[in-house]
Motif scaffolding. Structure first.
Motif, PDB file in Angstrom:
ATOM      1  N   TYR A  91       0.937  -1.072   0.056  1.00 18.38           N
ATOM      2  CA  TYR A  91       0.271   0.068  -0.025  1.00 18.38           C
ATOM      3  C   TYR A  91       0.927   1.309  -0.033  1.00 18.38           C
ATOM      4  N   ARG A  92       0.222   2.190  -0.772  1.00 17.69           N
ATOM      5  CA  ARG A  92       1.302   3.418  -0.888  1.00 17.69           C
ATOM      6  C   ARG A  92       0.581   4.271   0.545  1.00 17.69           C
ATOM      7  N   LEU A  93       1.679   4.945   1.187  1.00 20.86           N
ATOM      8  CA  LEU A  93       1.353   5.757   2.150  1.00 20.86           C
ATOM      9  C   LEU A  93       0.972   7.144   1.731  1.00 20.86           C
ATOM     10  N   LYS A  94      -0.065   7.736   2.286  1.00 22.29           N
ATOM     11  CA  LYS A  94      -0.232   9.113   2.149  1.00 22.29           C
ATOM     12  C   LYS A  94      -0.437   9.785   3.620  1.00 22.29           C
ATOM     13  N   VAL A  95       0.441  10.696   3.529  1.00 24.30           N
ATOM     14  CA  VAL A  95       0.484  11.409   4.924  1.00 24.30           C
ATOM     15  C   VAL A  95      -0.384  12.716   4.893  1.00 24.30           C
ATOM     16  N   HIS A  96      -1.340  13.106   5.528  1.00 23.31           N
ATOM     17  CA  HIS A  96      -2.182  14.300   5.628  1.00 23.31           C
ATOM     18  C   HIS A  96      -1.766  15.085   6.909  1.00 23.31           C
ATOM     19  N   ALA A  97      -1.772  16.303   6.632  1.00 18.22           N
ATOM     20  CA  ALA A  97      -1.561  17.245   8.257  1.00 18.22           C
ATOM     21  C   ALA A  97      -3.108  17.329   8.467  1.00 18.22           C
ATOM     22  N   ASP A 108      -9.080   3.116  -0.433  1.00 16.95           N
ATOM     23  CA  ASP A 108      -8.741   3.271  -2.058  1.00 16.95           C
ATOM     24  C   ASP A 108      -7.216   3.008  -2.194  1.00 16.95           C
ATOM     25  N   GLY A 109      -6.872   1.669  -1.708  1.00 14.95           N
ATOM     26  CA  GLY A 109      -5.604   0.960  -1.935  1.00 14.95           C
ATOM     27  C   GLY A 109      -4.278   1.819  -1.349  1.00 14.95           C
ATOM     28  N   ARG A 110      -4.712   2.900  -0.234  1.00 10.86           N
ATOM     29  CA  ARG A 110      -3.529   3.506   0.422  1.00 10.86           C
ATOM     30  C   ARG A 110      -3.799   3.456   1.906  1.00 10.86           C
ATOM     31  N   ILE A 111      -2.671   3.738   2.631  1.00  2.77           N
ATOM     32  CA  ILE A 111      -2.854   3.765   3.863  1.00  2.77           C
ATOM     33  C   ILE A 111      -2.835   5.289   4.118  1.00  2.77           C
ATOM     34  N   HIS A 112      -3.705   5.947   4.705  1.00  8.10           N
ATOM     35  CA  HIS A 112      -3.894   7.589   4.847  1.00  8.10           C
ATOM     36  C   HIS A 112      -3.506   7.494   6.272  1.00  8.10           C
ATOM     37  N   VAL A 113      -2.575   8.559   6.803  1.00  7.21           N
ATOM     38  CA  VAL A 113      -2.029   8.894   8.005  1.00  7.21           C
ATOM     39  C   VAL A 113      -2.392  10.335   8.196  1.00  7.21           C
ATOM     40  N   HIS A 114      -3.282  10.507   8.851  1.00  7.44           N
ATOM     41  CA  HIS A 114      -3.633  11.824   9.487  1.00  7.44           C
ATOM     42  C   HIS A 114      -2.885  12.571  10.549  1.00  7.44           C
ATOM     43  N   ALA A 115      -2.010  13.311  10.512  1.00 11.89           N
ATOM     44  CA  ALA A 115      -1.076  13.416  11.700  1.00 11.89           C
ATOM     45  C   ALA A 115      -0.786  15.004  11.914  1.00 11.89           C
ATOM     46  N   ARG A 116      -0.633  15.215  13.218  1.00  7.40           N
ATOM     47  CA  ARG A 116      -0.304  16.804  13.586  1.00  7.40           C
ATOM     48  C   ARG A 116       1.099  17.100  12.970  1.00  7.40           C
ATOM     49  N   HIS A 117       2.055  16.080  13.179  1.00  7.93           N
ATOM     50  CA  HIS A 117       3.379  16.473  12.757  1.00  7.93           C
ATOM     51  C   HIS A 117       3.558  15.662  11.736  1.00  7.93           C
ATOM     52  N   PRO A 118       3.194  16.035  10.588  1.00  5.27           N
ATOM     53  CA  PRO A 118       3.263  15.087   9.154  1.00  5.27           C
ATOM     54  C   PRO A 118       4.743  14.979   8.824  1.00  5.27           C
ATOM     55  N   ARG A 119       5.817  15.737   9.401  1.00  7.91           N
ATOM     56  CA  ARG A 119       6.918  15.529   8.761  1.00  7.91           C
ATOM     57  C   ARG A 119       7.766  14.927   9.750  1.00  7.91           C
ATOM     58  N   ASP A 120       7.278  14.612  10.870  1.00 12.86           N
ATOM     59  CA  ASP A 120       8.052  13.798  11.891  1.00 12.86           C
ATOM     60  C   ASP A 120       8.070  12.312  11.694  1.00 12.86           C
ATOM     61  N   ALA A 121       9.125  11.708  11.106  1.00 15.16           N
ATOM     62  CA  ALA A 121       8.980  10.351  10.559  1.00 15.16           C
ATOM     63  C   ALA A 121       8.696   9.330  11.749  1.00 15.16           C
ATOM     64  N   ALA A 122       9.182   9.812  12.996  1.00 18.85           N
ATOM     65  CA  ALA A 122       9.135   8.933  14.507  1.00 18.85           C
ATOM     66  C   ALA A 122       7.705   9.066  14.625  1.00 18.85           C
ATOM     67  N   HIS A 123       7.079  10.030  14.543  1.00 21.37           N
ATOM     68  CA  HIS A 123       5.588  10.290  14.990  1.00 21.37           C
ATOM     69  C   HIS A 123       4.880   9.202  14.001  1.00 21.37           C
ATOM     70  N   ILE A 124       5.070   9.536  12.625  1.00 20.95           N
ATOM     71  CA  ILE A 124       4.233   8.741  11.630  1.00 20.95           C
ATOM     72  C   ILE A 124       4.458   7.275  12.058  1.00 20.95           C
ATOM     73  N   ALA A 125       5.615   6.856  12.301  1.00 18.71           N
ATOM     74  CA  ALA A 125       5.894   5.473  12.549  1.00 18.71           C
ATOM     75  C   ALA A 125       5.165   5.080  13.738  1.00 18.71           C
ATOM     76  N   GLY A 126       4.998   5.990  14.643  1.00 23.95           N
ATOM     77  CA  GLY A 126       4.199   5.569  15.807  1.00 23.95           C
ATOM     78  C   GLY A 126       2.555   5.290  15.663  1.00 23.95           C
ATOM     79  N   LEU A 127       2.322   6.282  14.968  1.00 22.61           N
ATOM     80  CA  LEU A 127       1.002   6.049  14.534  1.00 22.61           C
ATOM     81  C   LEU A 127       0.501   4.826  13.592  1.00 22.61           C
TER      82      LEU A 127
END
Ligand SMILES: [Zn+2]
Length: 236
Positions: A91-97, A108-127
C-alpha cells in the motif's frame, strides 16, 4: 574482538577474531549471521583469513540460512508515496496534515495517516505501529484458532500469544507454553502468519526439529514450505 573481512567471490565475509588459548582454529556462525573465529594466540591474521576462505562456502550457506529468519525491513522515511505492506499486499502511504484527531485509515488502496506532525518520521511510525498492532493481535489469534483446530487431537492448552518485537525471529515459544510473535509478521500474507503459529504450536508437541516434529508439521500443514519460502522472500 578484532573485526576482519575476506573477499569470497562477490561476497565479503566479515568476522570477529577472538584469540584464545586453544591450539586449533575454530569458528561459529551465530543465529544473527555473525561469524566468530577463535584462533590460537600465535596464529597470524593471514592464516585465519585463509582458514575462513577454505570454509567460505559453508559459512555463506549457514549465514543465508540464518538470515532467512531475520525479519528485515528496508529503512523507512514515513513519507507520502512510500510503500508499506499489510497482510502481504503493498500500500502506498499518504500522509495528511491535520489539526484534529490523528487517525490512520486504509482506503482506496492506500494507507492514509492524518497526523499533527506530518514531517516527523518517528511520529508517523508510531501512528502506523498503533494501527498495525490491534490488527496483528486479531490476525495472530485467528492463526491460533486454525492451529488449535489442526492440532486438536493433541489436546493442547491454548497458549497465550505475546506480541513482541524480535530482531531475529518471526516467532518462538517458551517452555511455559507461550508463543511469541513478531508484530512485523502482520506485513506478511495471512498463510505465512498461520505457518509461523502452526510451526510454534507443533513445538509444544515436539520441542525440537526432529523427524517426528516435521512429520507432524507435514501432516497438519502439507504446503508449509511454500509459506516459509514466501516469508523468506518477504524479509529480503
Ligand atoms: Zn522451530
Amino acid at each position: 574482538m578484532e573485526e576482519r573481512s575476506v573477499k569470497y567471490g562477490k561476497t565479503t565475509i566479515w568476522y570477529g577474531l577472538v584469540r584464545t588459548s586453544r591450539r586449533t582454529l575454530g569458528f561459529v556462525v551465530h543465529t544473527d549471521a555473525r561469524v566468530e573465529m577463535r584462533a590460537p594466540i600465535q596464529a597470524t591474521a593471514e592464516e585465519v583469513d585463509r582458514f575462513v576462505l577454505r570454509r567460505a562456502a559453508w559459512i555463506v550457506r549457514q549465514q543465508d540460512y540464518f538470515r532467512s529468519f531475520l525479519p528485515l525491513t528496508p529503512p523507512r522515511e514515513y513519507v507520502s508515496g512510500e510503500t508499506h505492506r499489510y497482510l502481504g499486499k503493498q500500500y502506498r502511504l499518504k500522509v495528511h496534515a491535520t489539526v484534529g484527531r490523528e487517525v490512520v485509515k486504509l482506503s482506496d488502496g492506500r494507507i492514509h495517516v492524518h497526523a499533527r506532525h506530518p514531517r516527523d518520521a518517528a511520529h508517523i511510525a508510531g501512528l502506523l505501529a498503533g494501527w498495525y498492532r490491534p490488527r496483528a493481535i486479531a490476525r495472530f489469534e485467528q492463526g491460533m484458532d486454525i492451529a488449535m483446530q489442526l492440532l486438536k487431537k493433541h489436546k493442547l492448552a491454548r497458549p497465550e500469544i505475546i506480541v513482541r518485537r524480535m530482531s531475529l525471529r518471526w516467532g518462538s515459544c517458551t517452555p511455559q507454553g507461550r508463543i511469541m510473535l513478531n508484530p512485523e509478521l502482520i506485513k506478511a500474507p495471512g498463510r505465512c502468519i498461520d505457518y509461523v503459529v502452526i510451526h510454534e504450536l507443533c513445538h509444544l508437541v515436539h520441542p525440537d526439529h526432529s523427524t517426528a516434529y516435521y512429520n507432524l508439521l507435514d501432516r497438519v500443514m502439507p504446503d508449509w514450505k511454500r509459506w516459509k519460502e514466501r516469508l523468506e522472500q518477504q524479509s529480503a
